[in-house]
Design a protein around this motif. Structure first.
Motif, PDB file in Angstrom:
ATOM      1  N   MET A 154      14.225  -8.917   9.625  1.00 45.34           N
ATOM      2  CA  MET A 154      13.087  -8.112   9.297  1.00 45.34           C
ATOM      3  C   MET A 154      12.742  -8.393   7.888  1.00 45.34           C
ATOM      4  SD  MET A 154      12.185  -3.898   9.435  1.00 45.34           S
ATOM      5  CE  MET A 154      12.481  -4.238  11.245  1.00 45.34           C
ATOM      6  N   GLU A 155      11.715  -8.686   7.479  1.00 42.69           N
ATOM      7  CA  GLU A 155      11.414  -9.223   6.157  1.00 42.69           C
ATOM      8  C   GLU A 155      11.372  -7.759   5.416  1.00 42.69           C
ATOM      9  OE1 GLU A 155       7.932 -11.052   3.376  1.00 42.69           O
ATOM     10  OE2 GLU A 155       7.893 -11.064   5.559  1.00 42.69           O
ATOM     11  N   GLN A 156      11.887  -7.792   3.973  1.00 44.26           N
ATOM     12  CA  GLN A 156      11.858  -6.634   3.176  1.00 44.26           C
ATOM     13  C   GLN A 156      10.876  -7.010   2.071  1.00 44.26           C
ATOM     14  OE1 GLN A 156      15.440  -4.741   2.176  1.00 44.26           O
ATOM     15  NE2 GLN A 156      15.997  -4.469   4.077  1.00 44.26           N
ATOM     16  N   PHE A 157       9.800  -5.937   1.602  1.00 46.97           N
ATOM     17  CA  PHE A 157       9.056  -6.508   0.476  1.00 46.97           C
ATOM     18  C   PHE A 157       8.471  -4.976   0.019  1.00 46.97           C
ATOM     19  CE2 PHE A 157       6.689  -6.736   4.484  1.00 46.97           C
ATOM     20  CZ  PHE A 157       5.728  -5.782   4.234  1.00 46.97           C
ATOM     21  N   ILE A 158       8.226  -4.913  -1.104  1.00 45.34           N
ATOM     22  CA  ILE A 158       7.511  -4.065  -1.729  1.00 45.34           C
ATOM     23  C   ILE A 158       5.922  -4.140  -1.380  1.00 45.34           C
ATOM     24  CG2 ILE A 158       6.855  -2.848  -4.003  1.00 45.34           C
ATOM     25  CD1 ILE A 158       9.509  -3.915  -4.974  1.00 45.34           C
ATOM     26  N   LEU A 159       5.423  -3.329  -0.936  1.00 43.71           N
ATOM     27  CA  LEU A 159       3.734  -3.313  -0.403  1.00 43.71           C
ATOM     28  C   LEU A 159       2.931  -3.693  -1.409  1.00 43.71           C
ATOM     29  CD1 LEU A 159       2.005  -3.037   2.111  1.00 43.71           C
ATOM     30  CD2 LEU A 159       1.793  -0.877   1.528  1.00 43.71           C
ATOM     31  N   LYS A 160       2.985  -3.102  -2.532  1.00 39.85           N
ATOM     32  CA  LYS A 160       1.955  -3.497  -3.519  1.00 39.85           C
ATOM     33  C   LYS A 160       2.235  -5.230  -3.880  1.00 39.85           C
ATOM     34  CE  LYS A 160       0.553  -2.758  -8.465  1.00 39.85           C
ATOM     35  NZ  LYS A 160       0.946  -2.018  -9.367  1.00 39.85           N
ATOM     36  N   GLU A 161       3.538  -5.425  -3.865  1.00 39.87           N
ATOM     37  CA  GLU A 161       3.706  -7.053  -4.326  1.00 39.87           C
ATOM     38  C   GLU A 161       3.186  -7.896  -3.344  1.00 39.87           C
ATOM     39  OE1 GLU A 161       4.400  -8.145  -7.506  1.00 39.87           O
ATOM     40  OE2 GLU A 161       4.460  -5.936  -7.971  1.00 39.87           O
ATOM     41  N   LYS A 162       3.409  -7.412  -1.927  1.00 37.94           N
ATOM     42  CA  LYS A 162       2.838  -8.307  -0.494  1.00 37.94           C
ATOM     43  C   LYS A 162       1.407  -8.395  -0.602  1.00 37.94           C
ATOM     44  CE  LYS A 162       3.820 -10.030   3.368  1.00 37.94           C
ATOM     45  NZ  LYS A 162       4.347 -11.379   3.523  1.00 37.94           N
ATOM     46  N   LEU A 163       0.895  -7.062  -1.145  1.00 42.45           N
ATOM     47  CA  LEU A 163      -0.805  -7.359  -1.092  1.00 42.45           C
ATOM     48  C   LEU A 163      -1.054  -8.391  -2.189  1.00 42.45           C
ATOM     49  CD1 LEU A 163      -1.659  -3.698  -0.426  1.00 42.45           C
ATOM     50  CD2 LEU A 163      -1.827  -5.542   1.074  1.00 42.45           C
ATOM     51  N   LYS A 164      -0.517  -8.223  -3.527  1.00 41.42           N
ATOM     52  CA  LYS A 164      -0.934  -9.038  -4.451  1.00 41.42           C
ATOM     53  C   LYS A 164      -0.891 -10.667  -3.950  1.00 41.42           C
ATOM     54  CE  LYS A 164       0.672  -6.776  -8.602  1.00 41.42           C
ATOM     55  NZ  LYS A 164       1.431  -6.933  -9.622  1.00 41.42           N
ATOM     56  N   GLU A 165       0.224 -10.911  -3.091  1.00 39.91           N
ATOM     57  CA  GLU A 165       0.522 -12.258  -2.679  1.00 39.91           C
ATOM     58  C   GLU A 165      -0.584 -12.620  -1.573  1.00 39.91           C
ATOM     59  OE1 GLU A 165       3.826 -13.610   0.698  1.00 39.91           O
ATOM     60  OE2 GLU A 165       4.680 -12.771  -1.244  1.00 39.91           O
ATOM     61  N   GLN A 166      -0.718 -11.619  -0.768  1.00 34.16           N
ATOM     62  CA  GLN A 166      -1.636 -11.801   0.523  1.00 34.16           C
ATOM     63  C   GLN A 166      -3.110 -12.004  -0.172  1.00 34.16           C
ATOM     64  OE1 GLN A 166       0.172 -11.739   3.385  1.00 34.16           O
ATOM     65  NE2 GLN A 166      -1.711 -12.310   4.296  1.00 34.16           N
ATOM     66  N   ILE A 167      -3.675 -11.330  -1.025  1.00 31.87           N
ATOM     67  CA  ILE A 167      -5.091 -11.331  -1.821  1.00 31.87           C
ATOM     68  C   ILE A 167      -4.953 -12.662  -2.514  1.00 31.87           C
ATOM     69  CG2 ILE A 167      -6.563 -10.485  -3.449  1.00 31.87           C
ATOM     70  CD1 ILE A 167      -5.430  -7.837  -2.577  1.00 31.87           C
ATOM     71  N   GLY A 168      -3.922 -12.951  -3.236  1.00 33.64           N
ATOM     72  CA  GLY A 168      -3.910 -14.093  -4.174  1.00 33.64           C
ATOM     73  C   GLY A 168      -5.000 -14.230  -5.195  1.00 33.64           C
ATOM     74  N   ASN A 169      -5.774 -15.249  -5.140  1.00 37.04           N
ATOM     75  CA  ASN A 169      -6.959 -15.509  -6.269  1.00 37.04           C
ATOM     76  C   ASN A 169      -8.388 -15.255  -5.668  1.00 37.04           C
ATOM     77  OD1 ASN A 169      -5.394 -15.906  -8.413  1.00 37.04           O
ATOM     78  ND2 ASN A 169      -5.139 -18.198  -7.464  1.00 37.04           N
ATOM     79  N   ARG A 170      -8.272 -14.596  -4.258  1.00 33.14           N
ATOM     80  CA  ARG A 170      -9.530 -14.330  -3.602  1.00 33.14           C
ATOM     81  C   ARG A 170     -10.146 -13.123  -4.122  1.00 33.14           C
ATOM     82  NH1 ARG A 170      -7.410 -14.973   2.393  1.00 33.14           N
ATOM     83  NH2 ARG A 170      -5.674 -13.725   1.778  1.00 33.14           N
TER      84      ARG A 170
END
Length: 157
Positions: A1-17
């Motif tokens: 199971m991947e572990q992440f900090i939600l805020k950082e995951k959302l930053k990554e998912q949004i990217g430059n969009r």
């Protein structure tokens, strides 16, 4: 199971969009936390990087960003009895406190925890859907170990 900090995951998912619109469902809701920790994710990266852990500094930034019209339409739905009433929302997002019908003398709670982010890149639109156990509070996003699922749905897929 991947572990992440939600805020950082959302930053990554949004990217430059560009975030076109945002919708949040939560039980507990803390407006001060939302405006200083989560809402910066919704604006362009070069603007969001200017935020600090200082509320007054952030309010000055938000005033400018409201004038520049870069804050996407945002709505929050939370439980009527669980919203933190010590701070009123200070930005132009919609907040809907849901009073769930219940039997007389009983309380029934509005308890979903979802995030829907409509993002756009070169006229390609995608929907980022986050479902999890954390409320929009410091505990739900920073302190607790919570479970989340992050999925992206691309246009015409």
């Amino acid at each position: 199971m991947e572990q992440f900090i939600l805020k950082e995951k959302l930053k990554e998912q949004i990217g430059n969009r560009k975030v076109i619109a945002a919708l949040f469902y939560t039980f507990n809701f803390d407006p001060k936390f939302f405006e200083n920790y989560i809402m910066p994710l919704l604006i362009p990266k070069e603007k969001s990087e200017k935020f600090r852990d200082e509320v007054i500094h952030n309010k000055i930034l938000w005033r400018q960003y409201i004038k520049d019209d870069i804050i996407p339409p945002t709505a929050v739905f939370c439980d009527y009895f669980a919203k933190d009433n010590t701070e009123a929302p200070s930005l132009g997002y919609d907040i809907h406190c849901i009073k769930t019908p219940a039997a007389q003398g009983k309380i029934c709670n509005f308890h979903p925890k979802h995030i829907f982010l409509l993002v756009e890149d070169d006229s390609n639109t995608s929907l980022i859907v986050v479902t999890g156990s954390g409320n929009i509070t410091p505990s739900g996003w920073c302190d607790n170990i919570e479970c989340f699922s992050v999925q992206e749905y691309k246009k015409n897929k």
